[in-house]
Design a protein around this motif. Structure first.
Motif, PDB file in Angstrom:
ATOM      1  N   GLY B  39       0.765  -1.237   0.000  1.00 38.72           N
ATOM      2  CA  GLY B  39       0.000   0.000   0.000  1.00 38.72           C
ATOM      3  C   GLY B  39       0.794   1.284   0.000  1.00 38.72           C
ATOM      4  N   GLN B  40       2.151   1.221  -0.063  1.00 41.14           N
ATOM      5  CA  GLN B  40       2.919   2.461  -0.129  1.00 41.14           C
ATOM      6  C   GLN B  40       2.854   3.003  -1.551  1.00 41.14           C
ATOM      7  N   PRO B  41       2.859   4.346  -1.715  1.00 41.72           N
ATOM      8  CA  PRO B  41       3.053   4.887  -3.066  1.00 41.72           C
ATOM      9  C   PRO B  41       4.357   4.320  -3.621  1.00 41.72           C
ATOM     10  N   ASP B  42       4.324   3.900  -4.884  1.00 43.23           N
ATOM     11  CA  ASP B  42       5.454   3.178  -5.452  1.00 43.23           C
ATOM     12  C   ASP B  42       6.446   4.147  -6.094  1.00 43.23           C
ATOM     13  N   LEU B  43       7.599   4.293  -5.465  1.00 49.11           N
ATOM     14  CA  LEU B  43       8.645   5.173  -5.989  1.00 49.11           C
ATOM     15  C   LEU B  43       9.773   4.365  -6.612  1.00 49.11           C
ATOM     16  N   GLN B  44       9.553   3.091  -6.769  1.00 48.46           N
ATOM     17  CA  GLN B  44      10.674   2.205  -7.102  1.00 48.46           C
ATOM     18  C   GLN B  44      11.192   2.410  -8.511  1.00 48.46           C
ATOM     19  N   GLY B  45      12.480   2.118  -8.671  1.00 48.30           N
ATOM     20  CA  GLY B  45      13.109   2.228  -9.972  1.00 48.30           C
ATOM     21  C   GLY B  45      14.495   2.823  -9.832  1.00 48.30           C
ATOM     22  N   VAL B  46      15.135   3.021 -10.977  1.00 48.06           N
ATOM     23  CA  VAL B  46      16.452   3.654 -10.989  1.00 48.06           C
ATOM     24  C   VAL B  46      16.286   5.048 -11.571  1.00 48.06           C
ATOM     25  N   TRP B  47      16.711   6.049 -10.851  1.00 52.56           N
ATOM     26  CA  TRP B  47      16.432   7.447 -11.170  1.00 52.56           C
ATOM     27  C   TRP B  47      17.718   8.271 -11.213  1.00 52.56           C
ATOM     28  N   THR B  48      17.701   9.332 -12.009  1.00 56.28           N
ATOM     29  CA  THR B  48      18.813  10.265 -12.003  1.00 56.28           C
ATOM     30  C   THR B  48      18.284  11.656 -11.684  1.00 56.28           C
ATOM     31  N   ASN B  49      19.135  12.473 -11.034  1.00 58.02           N
ATOM     32  CA  ASN B  49      18.756  13.874 -10.863  1.00 58.02           C
ATOM     33  C   ASN B  49      19.756  14.800 -11.546  1.00 58.02           C
ATOM     34  N   ALA B  50      20.459  14.227 -12.531  1.00 55.70           N
ATOM     35  CA  ALA B  50      21.429  15.041 -13.278  1.00 55.70           C
ATOM     36  C   ALA B  50      20.707  16.193 -13.967  1.00 55.70           C
ATOM     37  N   THR B  51      21.314  17.380 -13.935  1.00 50.24           N
ATOM     38  CA  THR B  51      20.711  18.552 -14.566  1.00 50.24           C
ATOM     39  C   THR B  51      21.775  19.624 -14.734  1.00 50.24           C
ATOM     40  N   LEU B  52      21.541  20.509 -15.721  1.00 55.07           N
ATOM     41  CA  LEU B  52      22.477  21.618 -15.883  1.00 55.07           C
ATOM     42  C   LEU B  52      22.091  22.814 -15.013  1.00 55.07           C
ATOM     43  N   THR B  53      20.909  22.772 -14.421  1.00 53.14           N
ATOM     44  CA  THR B  53      20.498  23.872 -13.538  1.00 53.14           C
ATOM     45  C   THR B  53      21.405  23.881 -12.324  1.00 53.14           C
ATOM     46  N   PRO B  54      22.019  25.012 -12.001  1.00 50.71           N
ATOM     47  CA  PRO B  54      22.905  25.050 -10.835  1.00 50.71           C
ATOM     48  C   PRO B  54      22.113  25.072  -9.534  1.00 50.71           C
ATOM     49  N   LEU B  55      22.794  24.706  -8.434  1.00 45.08           N
ATOM     50  CA  LEU B  55      22.149  24.769  -7.118  1.00 45.08           C
ATOM     51  C   LEU B  55      21.749  26.216  -6.804  1.00 45.08           C
ATOM     52  N   GLU B  56      22.717  27.093  -6.982  1.00 43.58           N
ATOM     53  CA  GLU B  56      22.476  28.510  -6.672  1.00 43.58           C
ATOM     54  C   GLU B  56      22.276  29.301  -7.970  1.00 43.58           C
ATOM     55  N   ARG B  57      21.403  30.306  -7.880  1.00 40.81           N
ATOM     56  CA  ARG B  57      21.180  31.175  -9.042  1.00 40.81           C
ATOM     57  C   ARG B  57      22.450  31.942  -9.338  1.00 40.81           C
ATOM     58  N   PRO B  58      22.952  31.873 -10.605  1.00 43.91           N
ATOM     59  CA  PRO B  58      24.155  32.663 -10.941  1.00 43.91           C
ATOM     60  C   PRO B  58      23.886  34.143 -10.701  1.00 43.91           C
ATOM     61  N   THR B  59      24.927  34.848 -10.256  1.00 41.52           N
ATOM     62  CA  THR B  59      24.746  36.266  -9.928  1.00 41.52           C
ATOM     63  C   THR B  59      24.223  37.049 -11.126  1.00 41.52           C
ATOM     64  N   GLU B  60      24.644  36.675 -12.329  1.00 38.37           N
ATOM     65  CA  GLU B  60      24.180  37.433 -13.500  1.00 38.37           C
ATOM     66  C   GLU B  60      22.701  37.217 -13.769  1.00 38.37           C
ATOM     67  N   LEU B  61      22.112  36.209 -13.111  1.00 38.84           N
ATOM     68  CA  LEU B  61      20.684  35.974 -13.297  1.00 38.84           C
ATOM     69  C   LEU B  61      19.878  36.430 -12.081  1.00 38.84           C
ATOM     70  N   ALA B  62      20.498  37.265 -11.235  1.00 35.97           N
ATOM     71  CA  ALA B  62      19.819  37.733 -10.026  1.00 35.97           C
ATOM     72  C   ALA B  62      18.469  38.314 -10.383  1.00 35.97           C
ATOM     73  N   GLY B  63      17.470  37.930  -9.587  1.00 35.02           N
ATOM     74  CA  GLY B  63      16.139  38.463  -9.826  1.00 35.02           C
ATOM     75  C   GLY B  63      15.347  37.655 -10.834  1.00 35.02           C
ATOM     76  N   LYS B  64      16.034  36.787 -11.585  1.00 34.60           N
ATOM     77  CA  LYS B  64      15.324  36.042 -12.616  1.00 34.60           C
ATOM     78  C   LYS B  64      15.045  34.637 -12.109  1.00 34.60           C
ATOM     79  N   GLN B  65      13.806  34.403 -11.678  1.00 30.92           N
ATOM     80  CA  GLN B  65      13.492  33.102 -11.093  1.00 30.92           C
ATOM     81  C   GLN B  65      13.337  32.015 -12.160  1.00 30.92           C
ATOM     82  N   VAL B  66      12.791  32.398 -13.299  1.00 24.30           N
ATOM     83  CA  VAL B  66      12.535  31.413 -14.353  1.00 24.30           C
ATOM     84  C   VAL B  66      13.118  31.917 -15.661  1.00 24.30           C
ATOM     85  N   LEU B  67      13.764  31.018 -16.426  1.00 24.66           N
ATOM     86  CA  LEU B  67      14.300  31.388 -17.735  1.00 24.66           C
ATOM     87  C   LEU B  67      13.207  31.280 -18.791  1.00 24.66           C
ATOM     88  N   THR B  68      13.375  32.075 -19.846  1.00 27.90           N
ATOM     89  CA  THR B  68      12.510  31.861 -21.004  1.00 27.90           C
ATOM     90  C   THR B  68      13.056  30.669 -21.780  1.00 27.90           C
TER      91      THR B  68
END
Lengths: 263, 318, 326
Positions: B39-68
């Protein structure tokens, strides 16, 4: 008539049991003389011999042994995870720990005392008779014979103490006095004086496990009594037996190597 | 009269039922949370969280929460160019410092769906909050020590280089960003490919281990809030270090499977002795086709003897 | 109707109470010495604390030839002479004087409870002696002595197992009387007979379930014992000795069979047969009566208090320094 009688007995006993407030716990099979049968070869499965309190894994004292000599982690077997040392005694424990490679009696193959004998990483065997119950420990061939008759007084201090036992329901209760002060509770320097008084309780919890508890009292070292508890597991493999662990030989170089003739 | 009413009512009912059926058909097309046998929600499988999005917002993108979408494509192109260790545009010294080649890398090729400019979602500026003064001192001291004694012995080097642990939380890095989730009655286990670390998370509500028991990956306890797995981890070792964190670190992670191919992984870092306020990030996890491979970090750790031996050789020259 | 029901309840309660009562009373003081012929699970009862101390020597005195038994009068005379010897002080200043004080409690053989025996030797048969060593055994003994010559005090490894508190020669098996602490306790549980020898607190836990011996490559100082019952006699078969056990110069091929029979309330007749084809041409046997004693087994903490070893070795090193050979 018979049926009614039988069911009446059943009701009566049930009423009696409920009145006494017993929860339906595991009831061990009986020996021929009607006592809970604790015969067998038992062993603790924990790292209490390294440190009876909770502890993370740690490097061992000899780097040459690498991971093989490392201290395994453990949740601890002390209820509340606290040992109530008197302030001066807490300092002595720290000193013991700092000097444990010199001071731990286990390194010298000295008899471990009670309760440490119970959770050495080696098995022990209970041979249960009526007047006596023998606990034979594989470590150093240490042994205790528990008197199950009227309690007797200890004639002298000893390493393994003097044991008097009795039954409380399915629990074997052993009162241990007269241990000398030279044993430790573990490899981490937890210690006691010669006033140590230990009360052990062995309770069958399933066909192949016992609940082991020991209450430790020593007013020269601790501010109040405290308790350890752990399961003990039966060796169920065919022909399980205690083997010799005569460790004196393994400790002799440590003890007498400096007295060896040179060249 | 009664009969007529009955017919009208019946028709109305019939019509109602018909549209109910139509609605039901539409519902069947949306995703339903699969469940494990217990009865648990099934999260099983092999997953990746690879991404080019950085952990921290680059300073040059300050104020910009979402990219176009255009900014995202540009960002992806630029990032891949910058991190490409196979470019030969700097001479031998540059090549040596780049180390490895892209064969080893697995950082993903895209920013996160939704095009956020940082994985951190709180605070709103997308950056790790400032360190507390005591943490600042601690970190400065450690960095000074590292400059003076970069490779005195294994203890001088980081936990990753020593192959001790990859630690928590699960922040994507340059490779092996893979995790296998396996569920059994009363437990969720997460196997981190790097460094073959398995977290076995009990769900039975038991308390954390005693305070005296510390661990590099801490001591996790899980429970379900609706269909979200919440994992609460404490008892971190004083030797663990996530961006300066201490043994007071309290990590809360949330795993929610939102569709067949996405688990939303969110974590909150709460360490009042290190960060002036708690902070959170959100990283989607997507399935991969490969199994988890054995990452025998320590067994193949030639780098350690190389680093230490090389440093000893340089010292001998002086 | 209700009358009968109430009576039934009463009977039921009484039965339960009786059962509970029984459980309580069994915790009350039990009898000191068990005189029952069988244990609760039906084994012949060998339990108790026993002494195998005796004035009878292992081997027959030379002058007695083939005489296997004394008369009662001869025995009385022997006992008188033995206690006189024990009470006599050693001449002051002699080597014998630098040893234990035999008048000390525990070492005074006059205090030990001795079993009654008319035998002239513990070893049975017309010779009353250990068979002569086979040539290969003699060579073994000579080689060992040669290797030890001049090195007796080099290290703890050169000292006897008894001095090292590893194994006392009387422990065996076979179990022979020791000069002191010749006591043992037998405790029986279902399927096991446990024998605890006071010196050196060694327990043999002997299974009687017919299981095979340990694998060949597992050797133990006290060997590996397996027991079974032949009528009222416990027969214990022991193999798997180490080559360092060396019971009377035997090898790891030593094979010992012991027999324990409860002769009466206060006596166990203990017999053993020892054989080793690499040491003796034929097996040899002995009989040693064991007497019940009214005493617990004390803890013989040999190793923990082994000042002897330290003193022997440091004394030897001191000698070496004096001779200039250290």
């Amino acid at each position: 008539m018979r049926n009614r009688f039988r069911s009446s007995i059943f009701v009566a006993v049930a009423v009696l049991s409920t009145a006494v407030g017993q929860t339906p716990a595991y009831k061990a099979p009986r020996t021929a003389d009607g006592k809970p049968n604790l015969n067998g070869i038992w062993q603790a499965l924990n790292s209490a011999n390294w440190d009876i309190q909770g502890h993370a894994a740690a490097a061992g004292p000899l780097f040459q042994l690498g991971a093989a000599g490392a201290e395994p982690p453990g949740l601890g077997v002390v209820e509340g995870d606290e040992i109530p040392y008197l302030p001066a005694m807490a300092a002595k424990k720290k000193e013991n720990y700092a000097n444990r490679m010199k001071l731990d009696p286990e390194l010298k193959c000295y008899m471990p005392g009670v309760p440490r004998a119970t959770y050495m990483p080696l098995p022990f065997q209970i041979v249960q008779s009526q007047q006596n119950i023998m606990l034979a420990y594989e470590y150093a061939g240490a042994v205790r014979v528990v008197n199950m008759g009227a309690p007797t007084k200890s004639p002298a201090d000893s390493w393994m103490g003097w044991s008097n036992g009795h039954w409380e329901g399915d629990t074997l209760v052993i009162d241990v006095t007269s241990q000398n002060e030279d044993t430790w509770f573990d490899r981490s320097g937890n210690f006691h004086s010669d006033s140590l008084h230990v009360v052990e309780r062995y309770t069958p919890r399933s066909a192949d496990t016992l609940n082991y508890e020991a209450t430790i009292e020593d007013s020269k070292v601790f501010s109040r009594p405290w308790k350890i508890s752990m399961p003990l597991y039966r060796h169920v493999e065919k022909n399980a037996q205690l083997l010799e662990f005569k460790c004196v030989e393994f400790a002799e170089e440590l003890l007498y190597g400096h007295l060896r003739k040179k060249n | 009269m009664r009969a007529k009413l009955a017919v009208v009512l019946a028709s109305a009912l019939f019509a109602g039922t018909l549209s109910g059926q139509a609605l039901a058909k539409a519902r069947v097309k949306t995703w339903v949370q699969p469940r494990t046998p217990d009865g648990q929600p099934d999260l099983q499988g092999v997953w990746t969280n690879a991404t080019l999005t950085p952990l921290e917002r680059p300073t040059e993108l300050a104020g910009k929460q979402v990219l176009t979408p255009e900014e995202a494509v540009e960002f992806e192109k630029r990032t891949l160019q910058q991190v490409n260790s196979e470019r030969r545009d700097g001479g031998n010294a540059a090549d040596l410092n780049r180390s490895y080649n892209e064969f080893w890398r697995d950082r993903g090729t895209k920013v996160v769906a939704g095009l956020r400019s940082s994985l951190i979602v709180d605070p709103p500026d997308g950056r790790v909050p400032p360190l507390t003064p005591e943490a600042r001192k601690r970190v400065d001291r450690a960095q000074a020590e590292a400059r003076l004694h970069p490779a005195d012995g294994p203890e001088s080097l980081g936990l990753w280089v020593r192959c001790i642990t990859r630690g928590l939380p699960m922040v994507p890095g340059p490779y092996n960003n893979d995790f296998q989730i396996l569920q059994g009655p009363g437990y969720v286990t997460i196997l981190h490919e790097m460094i073959h670390e398995a977290r076995v998370i009990p769900l039975d509500g038991r308390p954390h281990a005693p305070k005296s028991v510390r661990a590099y990956m801490g001591d996790p306890r899980g429970h379900w809030e609706g269909d979200t797995l919440v994992v609460d981890t404490t008892n971190f070792s004083a030797k663990s270090n996530f961006r300066g964190s201490s043994e007071s670190l309290h990590l809360i992670e949330r795993f929610t499977r939102v569709d067949a191919n996405t688990i939303n992984y969110e974590f909150t870092v709460d360490d009042p002795t290190t960060f002036t306020k708690p902070w959170s990030a959100s990283i989607p996890m997507t399935p991969i086709q490969n199994p988890i491979f054995e990452y025998a970090c320590h067994e193949g750790n030639y780098a350690m003897s190389g680093i230490l031996g090389g440093t000893r050789a340089e010292e001998a020259k002086k | 109707m209700s009358h009968r029901f109430l009576t039934s309840i009463a009977v039921g309660l009484l039965a339960a109470a009786l059962a509970a009562g029984q459980a309580l009373t069994s915790a009350a003081p039990a009898v000191k010495t068990s005189t029952s012929a069988r244990t609760a699970d039906g084994q012949p009862n060998l339990q108790g604390v026993w002494s195998n101390a005796t004035n009878t020597p292992l081997e027959r005195p030379q002058n007695l030839g083939a005489k296997e038994f004394y008369t009662e009068a001869e025995i009385a005379e022997n006992e008188k002479r033995a206690s006189q010897r024990a009470a006599a002080p050693d001449r002051a200043g002699t080597v014998a004087d630098v040893h234990y004080d035999v008048s000390q409690f525990g070492l005074d053989r006059g205090h030990a409870t001795l079993a009654k025996s008319l035998r002239t030797s513990l070893i049975v048969g017309p010779e009353g002696k250990v068979p002569p060593l086979l040539p290969e055994a003699q060579k073994r003994v000579a080689d060992r002595a040669a290797a030890a010559k001049g090195h007796q005090f080099d290290s703890y490894e050169n000292r006897a197992l008894s001095e090292r508190c590893i194994l006392w020669p009387n422990e065996g098996p076979p179990m022979l009387p020791a000069g002191y602490n010749a006591d043992l306790q037998i405790v029986q549980g279902p399927g096991y007979v446990a024998i605890l020898q006071e010196m050196i607190h060694d327990v043999r836990v002997i299974p009687t379930d017919g299981r095979p011996h340990l694998p060949q490559n597992v050797r133990q100082f006290m060997g590996d014992s397996r027991g079974h019952w032949e009528g009222n006699t416990l027969v214990v078969d022991t193999t798997n000795f180490t080559d360092r056990t060396a019971f009377r110069n035997s090898t790891e091929k030593l094979h010992v069979v012991e027999r324990f029979t409860r002769a009466d309330d206060n006596t166990i007749l203990y017999e053993f047969t020892a054989e080793d084809p690499a040491t003796w041409a034929q097996p040899w046997s002995a009989q040693i009566p064991m007497t019940k004693i009214d005493s617990p087994i004390y803890e013989y903490a040999c190793h923990e208090a082994n000042y002897g070893m330290r003193n022997i070795l440091s004394g030897a090193r001191s000698d070496d320094r004096e001779k200039g050979s250290n």
